[in-house]
Design a protein around this motif. Structure first.
Motif, PDB file in Angstrom:
ATOM      1  N   LEU A   1       0.947  -1.057  -0.365  1.00 20.42           N
ATOM      2  CA  LEU A   1       0.187   0.059   0.187  1.00 20.42           C
ATOM      3  C   LEU A   1       1.102   1.148  -0.266  1.00 20.42           C
ATOM      4  O   LEU A   1       0.162   2.276   0.349  1.00 20.42           O
ATOM      5  CB  LEU A   1      -1.302   0.816   1.490  1.00 20.42           C
ATOM      6  CG  LEU A   1      -1.921  -1.000   1.177  1.00 20.42           C
ATOM      7  CD1 LEU A   1      -2.764  -1.116   2.587  1.00 20.42           C
ATOM      8  CD2 LEU A   1      -2.979  -0.931   0.088  1.00 20.42           C
ATOM      9  N   ALA A   2       1.757   1.474   0.238  1.00 21.05           N
ATOM     10  CA  ALA A   2       3.060   2.464   0.233  1.00 21.05           C
ATOM     11  C   ALA A   2       3.182   3.295   1.009  1.00 21.05           C
ATOM     12  O   ALA A   2       3.301   4.176   0.805  1.00 21.05           O
ATOM     13  CB  ALA A   2       3.158   2.957  -1.386  1.00 21.05           C
TER      14      ALA A   2
ATOM     15  N   ASN B   1      -1.867   9.655  -0.093  1.00 24.27           N
ATOM     16  CA  ASN B   1      -2.067  10.063  -1.205  1.00 24.27           C
ATOM     17  C   ASN B   1      -3.384  11.693  -2.674  1.00 24.27           C
ATOM     18  O   ASN B   1      -3.256  11.554  -3.272  1.00 24.27           O
ATOM     19  CB  ASN B   1      -3.247   9.049  -1.645  1.00 24.27           C
ATOM     20  CG  ASN B   1      -2.222   7.339  -1.653  1.00 24.27           C
ATOM     21  OD1 ASN B   1      -0.880   7.362  -2.448  1.00 24.27           O
ATOM     22  ND2 ASN B   1      -2.583   6.622  -0.497  1.00 24.27           N
ATOM     23  N   GLN B   2      -3.392  12.406  -1.596  1.00 22.14           N
ATOM     24  CA  GLN B   2      -4.012  13.664  -1.862  1.00 22.14           C
ATOM     25  C   GLN B   2      -3.028  14.537  -2.500  1.00 22.14           C
ATOM     26  O   GLN B   2      -1.845  14.781  -2.165  1.00 22.14           O
ATOM     27  CB  GLN B   2      -4.422  13.920  -0.160  1.00 22.14           C
ATOM     28  CG  GLN B   2      -3.772  14.736   0.206  1.00 22.14           C
ATOM     29  CD  GLN B   2      -3.937  15.563   2.166  1.00 22.14           C
ATOM     30  OE1 GLN B   2      -4.692  16.449   1.724  1.00 22.14           O
ATOM     31  NE2 GLN B   2      -3.915  14.738   2.713  1.00 22.14           N
ATOM     32  N   THR B   3      -3.507  15.043  -3.377  1.00 26.90           N
ATOM     33  CA  THR B   3      -3.036  15.382  -4.418  1.00 26.90           C
ATOM     34  C   THR B   3      -3.911  16.828  -4.932  1.00 26.90           C
ATOM     35  O   THR B   3      -5.386  16.781  -4.192  1.00 26.90           O
ATOM     36  CB  THR B   3      -2.784  15.307  -5.753  1.00 26.90           C
ATOM     37  OG1 THR B   3      -3.493  15.016  -6.525  1.00 26.90           O
ATOM     38  CG2 THR B   3      -1.818  13.726  -5.454  1.00 26.90           C
ATOM     39  N   PRO B   4      -3.291  17.802  -5.172  1.00 26.95           N
ATOM     40  CA  PRO B   4      -4.714  19.405  -5.817  1.00 26.95           C
ATOM     41  C   PRO B   4      -6.004  18.497  -6.778  1.00 26.95           C
ATOM     42  O   PRO B   4      -7.117  18.814  -6.589  1.00 26.95           O
ATOM     43  CB  PRO B   4      -4.162  20.192  -6.816  1.00 26.95           C
ATOM     44  CG  PRO B   4      -2.662  20.099  -5.770  1.00 26.95           C
ATOM     45  CD  PRO B   4      -2.600  18.358  -5.581  1.00 26.95           C
ATOM     46  N   GLU B   5      -5.354  18.030  -7.526  1.00 23.25           N
ATOM     47  CA  GLU B   5      -6.409  16.773  -8.377  1.00 23.25           C
ATOM     48  C   GLU B   5      -7.826  15.633  -7.441  1.00 23.25           C
ATOM     49  O   GLU B   5      -8.703  16.036  -8.134  1.00 23.25           O
ATOM     50  CB  GLU B   5      -6.052  15.892  -9.409  1.00 23.25           C
ATOM     51  CG  GLU B   5      -5.086  17.200 -10.800  1.00 23.25           C
ATOM     52  CD  GLU B   5      -4.139  17.565 -10.105  1.00 23.25           C
ATOM     53  OE1 GLU B   5      -2.687  16.615  -8.664  1.00 23.25           O
ATOM     54  OE2 GLU B   5      -3.085  18.789  -9.687  1.00 23.25           O
TER      55      GLU B   5
ATOM     56  N   ILE C   1      -7.431  12.671  -4.367  1.00 23.80           N
ATOM     57  CA  ILE C   1      -6.997  11.403  -3.745  1.00 23.80           C
ATOM     58  C   ILE C   1      -6.616  10.048  -4.291  1.00 23.80           C
ATOM     59  O   ILE C   1      -7.469   9.148  -5.377  1.00 23.80           O
ATOM     60  CB  ILE C   1      -7.845  11.063  -2.296  1.00 23.80           C
ATOM     61  CG1 ILE C   1      -7.886  11.972  -1.323  1.00 23.80           C
ATOM     62  CG2 ILE C   1      -7.178  10.402  -2.123  1.00 23.80           C
ATOM     63  CD1 ILE C   1      -8.582  11.649  -0.550  1.00 23.80           C
ATOM     64  N   HIS C   2      -5.386   9.579  -4.849  1.00 20.47           N
ATOM     65  CA  HIS C   2      -5.059   8.902  -5.816  1.00 20.47           C
ATOM     66  C   HIS C   2      -5.286   7.413  -5.489  1.00 20.47           C
ATOM     67  O   HIS C   2      -4.439   7.890  -3.832  1.00 20.47           O
ATOM     68  CB  HIS C   2      -3.246   9.461  -6.456  1.00 20.47           C
ATOM     69  CG  HIS C   2      -2.884   9.824  -7.261  1.00 20.47           C
ATOM     70  ND1 HIS C   2      -4.001   9.412  -8.891  1.00 20.47           N
ATOM     71  CD2 HIS C   2      -3.241  11.679  -7.297  1.00 20.47           C
ATOM     72  CE1 HIS C   2      -3.820  11.101  -9.322  1.00 20.47           C
ATOM     73  NE2 HIS C   2      -3.018  11.884  -8.463  1.00 20.47           N
ATOM     74  N   ILE C   3      -5.397   6.392  -6.063  1.00 26.84           N
ATOM     75  CA  ILE C   3      -6.085   5.155  -4.740  1.00 26.84           C
ATOM     76  C   ILE C   3      -3.923   4.297  -5.912  1.00 26.84           C
ATOM     77  O   ILE C   3      -3.833   3.906  -6.975  1.00 26.84           O
ATOM     78  CB  ILE C   3      -7.288   4.057  -5.780  1.00 26.84           C
ATOM     79  CG1 ILE C   3      -8.299   5.506  -5.660  1.00 26.84           C
ATOM     80  CG2 ILE C   3      -7.334   3.321  -5.156  1.00 26.84           C
ATOM     81  CD1 ILE C   3      -8.258   5.209  -4.332  1.00 26.84           C
ATOM     82  N   PRO C   4      -3.268   3.664  -4.789  1.00 26.89           N
ATOM     83  CA  PRO C   4      -3.109   2.651  -4.717  1.00 26.89           C
ATOM     84  C   PRO C   4      -3.201   1.569  -5.904  1.00 26.89           C
ATOM     85  O   PRO C   4      -4.460   0.975  -6.020  1.00 26.89           O
ATOM     86  CB  PRO C   4      -2.642   1.558  -2.971  1.00 26.89           C
ATOM     87  CG  PRO C   4      -2.859   2.671  -2.932  1.00 26.89           C
ATOM     88  CD  PRO C   4      -3.924   3.719  -2.745  1.00 26.89           C
TER      89      PRO C   4
ATOM     90  N   THR D   1     -10.980  -1.819  -6.984  1.00 24.05           N
ATOM     91  CA  THR D   1     -11.719  -0.455  -7.234  1.00 24.05           C
ATOM     92  C   THR D   1     -13.004  -0.004  -7.786  1.00 24.05           C
ATOM     93  O   THR D   1     -14.343   0.032  -7.853  1.00 24.05           O
ATOM     94  CB  THR D   1     -11.661   0.573  -6.595  1.00 24.05           C
ATOM     95  OG1 THR D   1     -10.624   0.964  -7.171  1.00 24.05           O
ATOM     96  CG2 THR D   1     -10.635   1.313  -4.652  1.00 24.05           C
ATOM     97  N   GLY D   2     -11.780  -0.268  -9.307  1.00 23.93           N
ATOM     98  CA  GLY D   2     -12.248   0.267 -10.654  1.00 23.93           C
ATOM     99  C   GLY D   2     -11.686   1.498 -11.179  1.00 23.93           C
ATOM    100  O   GLY D   2     -12.411   2.329 -11.765  1.00 23.93           O
ATOM    101  N   PHE D   3     -11.499   2.416  -9.698  1.00 22.29           N
ATOM    102  CA  PHE D   3     -11.122   3.682 -10.810  1.00 22.29           C
ATOM    103  C   PHE D   3     -10.149   4.069  -9.319  1.00 22.29           C
ATOM    104  O   PHE D   3      -9.461   2.979  -8.885  1.00 22.29           O
ATOM    105  CB  PHE D   3     -12.214   4.365  -9.909  1.00 22.29           C
ATOM    106  CG  PHE D   3     -11.980   4.587  -8.630  1.00 22.29           C
ATOM    107  CD1 PHE D   3     -11.562   5.607  -7.289  1.00 22.29           C
ATOM    108  CD2 PHE D   3     -13.840   3.950  -8.090  1.00 22.29           C
ATOM    109  CE1 PHE D   3     -12.104   5.192  -5.838  1.00 22.29           C
ATOM    110  CE2 PHE D   3     -14.006   3.573  -6.673  1.00 22.29           C
ATOM    111  CZ  PHE D   3     -13.299   4.483  -5.516  1.00 22.29           C
ATOM    112  N   ASP D   4      -8.853   4.877  -9.971  1.00 30.29           N
ATOM    113  CA  ASP D   4      -7.744   5.328 -10.057  1.00 30.29           C
ATOM    114  C   ASP D   4      -7.312   6.365  -9.262  1.00 30.29           C
ATOM    115  O   ASP D   4      -6.818   6.804  -8.842  1.00 30.29           O
ATOM    116  CB  ASP D   4      -6.564   5.018 -10.616  1.00 30.29           C
ATOM    117  CG  ASP D   4      -7.129   6.186 -12.024  1.00 30.29           C
ATOM    118  OD1 ASP D   4      -7.984   6.926 -11.941  1.00 30.29           O
ATOM    119  OD2 ASP D   4      -6.110   6.200 -13.569  1.00 30.29           O
TER     120      ASP D   4
END
Length: 423
Positions: A315-316, A401-405, A407-410, A417-420
């Motif tokens: 999960l980094a 994993n939060q970014t301005p765009e 939250i990125h999924i590992p 999840t089916g989404f990144d």
């Protein structure tokens, strides 16, 4: 539960071990148990002798009846028999009471720490044996703000439906939660664990068998007007599968994994340490349970630790491993490793797994045994560990994993999840 024969044969070692656990009155506790055990065995000897006398007397009565001796002789022997039966009944009741008292006193004693456990009286004395570098995210939001921003978890709605500590997961938050559960289960299956879907209600015998009662009675939810308790962990249900069991040595180790919701009353009051997902009354957890041969249980403990570290690394998440000191061990544990992940926005470490060897402490309560090569029946060792507890993992994932765009999924979770990204 500490084995009684160890108290009989080596009181000093037991007392020294309990002192390490912080029991200042260990001498008094152990001496009381020792004395009660002596009294109980003395009563048993009396019962055995009286039973033998009664058997002999009953044979004499049978001889009198067969020979048709005078009635006075028969009546006298019958009176003797009746008096013996009354005395045996009284002693049997006393023996039972001593047994109940002895068991109740043994139930109050925590497990003895393994010799390698660090000395210490509280959490500050735990030893960090591994730590990844901390990561820094400047200006990041705490997870309780992120879940509100992206509508992932609703604490107010949970409070409305039930109360504080019972969150509602929504939309991508619910799907991410389910993804973590399935990922953890699939990884365990690949590692040779057999999946169990156990009851989440257990009876009193099960709670005593794994050490939740009487030690954690105030932390468990009991269903009103029933003898059932909501489980604080799947360990309780899964380990009790093997209560009163003898497992073939060739079948060891037994390795089980189970996902359940878990329920704990001690979630605490509102504050920085318990805010958001940090501490809940209801939470999801994937639990690992092993039953091992005593000679190999510590090798299995290290195996479980390595396995759980691997989950966190996939999960980094930045993390550290602690070896708990004497005073911070759980009631049943002989040795415990804690794994904590670093929640970046909160700047704090969050425990996500405790991995413990209970040695014979639970198996003695469970009567969980195996037969060795000499056909002698021996107690097994039980182990368990979180693989993993979800709320704090989710909190750390969101903050890391939060970014301005968004939250990125590992990557390892994206097939589930089916989404990144959560945006």
């Amino acid at each position: 539960m500490i084995e009684l024969h160890r108290i009989r044969t080596d009181k000093k070692a037991i007392i020294d071990g309990l002192h390490k656990r912080g029991l200042s009155n260990a001498e008094g506790l152990i001496q009381a148990i020792y004395n009660l055990d002596i009294e109980k065995r003395a009563i048993q000897l009396q019962l055995d002798n009286l039973s033998a006398t009664l058997n002999k007397l009953n044979q004499e009565i049978a001889d009198v009846l067969r020979k048709k001796d005078p009635a006075a002789t028969l009546e006298a022997k019958k009176e003797q028999s009746n008096q013996l039966k009354k005395k045996i009944k009284q002693l049997a009741e006393k023996f039972k009471a001593h047994g109940s008292d002895l068991l109740a006193q043994l139930y109050t004693l925590p497990n003895l720490p393994h010799e390698s456990v660090p000395a210490g009286s509280h959490a500050d004395d735990n030893v960090i044996i591994y730590q990844t570098p901390r990561m820094v995210v400047k200006g990041g939001s705490a997870h309780w703000d992120l879940v509100k921003k992206y509508d992932l978890v609703d604490f107010e709605l949970g409070n409305k439906i039930t109360g504080a500590g019972f969150p509602v997961y929504k939309g991508k938050g619910a799907k991410l939660q389910r993804a973590l559960i399935n990922f953890f289960l699939d990884q365990a299956l690949k590692a040779g664990y057999t999946e169990i879907q156990p009851p989440i209600l257990v009876n009193e015998a099960s709670a005593y068998a794994t050490g939740q009662l009487p030690d954690k009675e105030g932390q468990m939810y009991q269903i009103a007007s029933t003898p059932f308790y909501l489980i604080p962990t799947a360990e309780v249900s899964i380990t009790n599968i093997y209560r009163d069991a003898i497992i073939a040595e060739s079948a060891l180790p037994v390795k089980h994994v189970g996902y359940t919701p878990c329920f704990r009353r001690e979630a605490g009051s509102w504050g920085a340490d318990v805010r958001g997902l940090n501490r809940l009354h209801q939470f999801d957890k994937v639990e690992l349970v092993q039953i091992a041969h005593p000679d190999y249980s510590y090798a299995k403990l290290e195996e479980m630790l390595t396995y759980v570290q691997g989950l966190v690394e996939q999960l980094a998440l930045p993390y550290r491993v602690l070896k708990l000191c004497d005073g911070d061990l759980g009631f049943c544990a002989a040795m415990t490793y804690d794994i904590e992940v670093y929640a970046i926005a909160q700047d704090k470490w969050l425990e996500v797994s405790s991995i413990s060897n209970f040695e014979t402490f639970q198996s003695n309560r469970l009567s969980l045994r195996y037969k060795d090569k000499t056909k002698k029946t021996c107690l097994l060792h039980t182990l368990n560990g979180s693989g993993l507890a979800l709320p704090r993992v989710l909190a750390a994932l969101l903050e890391l994993n939060q970014t301005p765009e968004g939250i990125h999924i590992p990557k390892v979770l994206q097939p589930y999840t089916g989404f990144d990204i959560i945006d």
